[in-house]
Motif scaffolding. Sequence first.
Motif, PDB file in Angstrom:
ATOM      1  N   LYS A  29       0.836  -1.195   0.000  1.00  0.00           N
ATOM      2  CA  LYS A  29       0.000   0.000   0.000  1.00  0.00           C
ATOM      3  C   LYS A  29       0.873   1.248   0.000  1.00  0.00           C
ATOM      4  N   VAL A  30       0.293   2.367  -0.454  1.00  0.00           N
ATOM      5  CA  VAL A  30       1.042   3.621  -0.479  1.00  0.00           C
ATOM      6  C   VAL A  30       1.362   4.053   0.943  1.00  0.00           C
ATOM      7  N   GLY A  53       4.907   3.270 -16.172  1.00  0.00           N
ATOM      8  CA  GLY A  53       4.064   4.185 -15.411  1.00  0.00           C
ATOM      9  C   GLY A  53       3.070   4.828 -16.343  1.00  0.00           C
ATOM     10  N   PRO A  54       1.991   5.416 -15.795  1.00  0.00           N
ATOM     11  CA  PRO A  54       0.972   5.997 -16.673  1.00  0.00           C
ATOM     12  C   PRO A  54       1.411   7.343 -17.243  1.00  0.00           C
ATOM     13  N   ALA A  65      -1.862   3.727 -13.154  1.00  0.00           N
ATOM     14  CA  ALA A  65      -0.766   2.908 -13.668  1.00  0.00           C
ATOM     15  C   ALA A  65      -1.239   1.486 -13.949  1.00  0.00           C
ATOM     16  N   LYS A  66      -2.059   0.940 -13.056  1.00  0.00           N
ATOM     17  CA  LYS A  66      -2.540  -0.429 -13.245  1.00  0.00           C
ATOM     18  C   LYS A  66      -3.435  -0.535 -14.474  1.00  0.00           C
ATOM     19  N   THR A  67      -4.332   0.429 -14.657  1.00  0.00           N
ATOM     20  CA  THR A  67      -5.215   0.345 -15.825  1.00  0.00           C
ATOM     21  C   THR A  67      -4.425   0.505 -17.119  1.00  0.00           C
ATOM     22  N   TYR A  68      -3.403   1.368 -17.117  1.00  0.00           N
ATOM     23  CA  TYR A  68      -2.581   1.519 -18.325  1.00  0.00           C
ATOM     24  C   TYR A  68      -1.745   0.278 -18.590  1.00  0.00           C
ATOM     25  N   LEU A 114      -2.488   7.802  -8.883  1.00  0.00           N
ATOM     26  CA  LEU A 114      -1.516   7.450  -9.912  1.00  0.00           C
ATOM     27  C   LEU A 114      -1.328   5.939 -10.019  1.00  0.00           C
ATOM     28  N   LEU A 115      -1.316   5.248  -8.885  1.00  0.00           N
ATOM     29  CA  LEU A 115      -1.120   3.805  -8.917  1.00  0.00           C
ATOM     30  C   LEU A 115      -2.312   3.093  -9.544  1.00  0.00           C
TER      31      LEU A 115
END
Length: 382
Positions: free
Chosen positions: A247-248, A279-280, A267-270, A263-264
């Motif tokens: 976790k962040v 990274g996104p 990043a996962k969807t990208y 952002l995370l």
Amino acid sequence: MGEVDKIPIWLDCDPGHDDAFAILLSAYHPSLNLLGITTVHGNSSLPHTTHNALSLLTAIGRPNTPVYPGSASGLVRPAVHAPAIHGESGLDGTSLLPTPTTTHATEPFVESMAKALLSTPVGTAWLIATGALTNVALLFQQHPEVASHIKGLSLMGGAIGGGFTPAVMGKVDDKSRIGNWSAWAEFNILVDPEAAAALFSNPILNKKMVMIPLDVTHLVLATEEVQSLLLHGKGGMEKAGVLVDGKVGEGKSTLRKMLVELLLFFAKTYRDVFGIEEGPPLHDPLAVAVVLDGISEAEIPFYDFEEGKEGARERYDVHVVTEGSHDEALNGAETGRTVVKLLPKGEDGVKIPRGLDVKRFWGILEECLQRADAVNATRGVV
């Protein structure tokens, strides 16, 4: 710098993970004066994008910035949303978004945009669009005088391809593409191509437009190093990354943690949809950042020329393909594609940068976070 010396801007957006950073930059860059925000259909429905804008403004300590709900669908087409990238709410991925402390304005959005922009000195204000272009097209349709009055229109949208930049554009089903919503088209243009076409064909406006396509935004990836910078701040980069037990970590402030959580998710969807691992791309704040290009040596340089041809300024004619439906675009039609043509040397047209000082961009964004943290501290928010 006093308000009179700042660049007046109006932000039209559909928040949106990357819109969050566009709002931050708009609100906290010392050279910008954010007059107001209109929301539009796009990443999610209009009620969601409006709520998200209000929540983000509360989070960054600018809750009194006026927000006007705009268009819920395109000029002639139904709305299309992007839950696979942004989630159902448009800002999935964090539980730290605050409940808005203010409500949206109730005045008509087109009239409010026009009034705010026309109240600025001639040739000073920028209109910045980071979502579907419906609101912006309606503004110039109903108030054509605004085109002559403003300094420029900056938009995040479109895709060029063909090696325009060295950016990785991503793949879907193991097939390379230039677009993100379809093989040919970028989302903001495709969801309302008629609105985009009206703007690019406006003979006054298209000589003072800047287009930030995917070819540029994919040069600006929110890598793990960037995530660490945003979470810990300058001087905190030596800390052990971003994640603690998956976790962040707490970072320097709740705001920073919230933005990195966003952002995370992004990043996962990208990574899942486009196979982009580093990274996104942070699309939307670049449409804000380019307004700062050239105002001083301390700002963010953008390069509107081909590599190795410094000084050879490039300007373009941009044609938007409007034929075909949204469904046909997903099946291979070129609907929403932005076809660009380099104009003869010295001729005015749309500015399309080929690159920018990426390190400088991230540094300035982090400085805006510092200012937001300071404002939040005065409000008792840490």
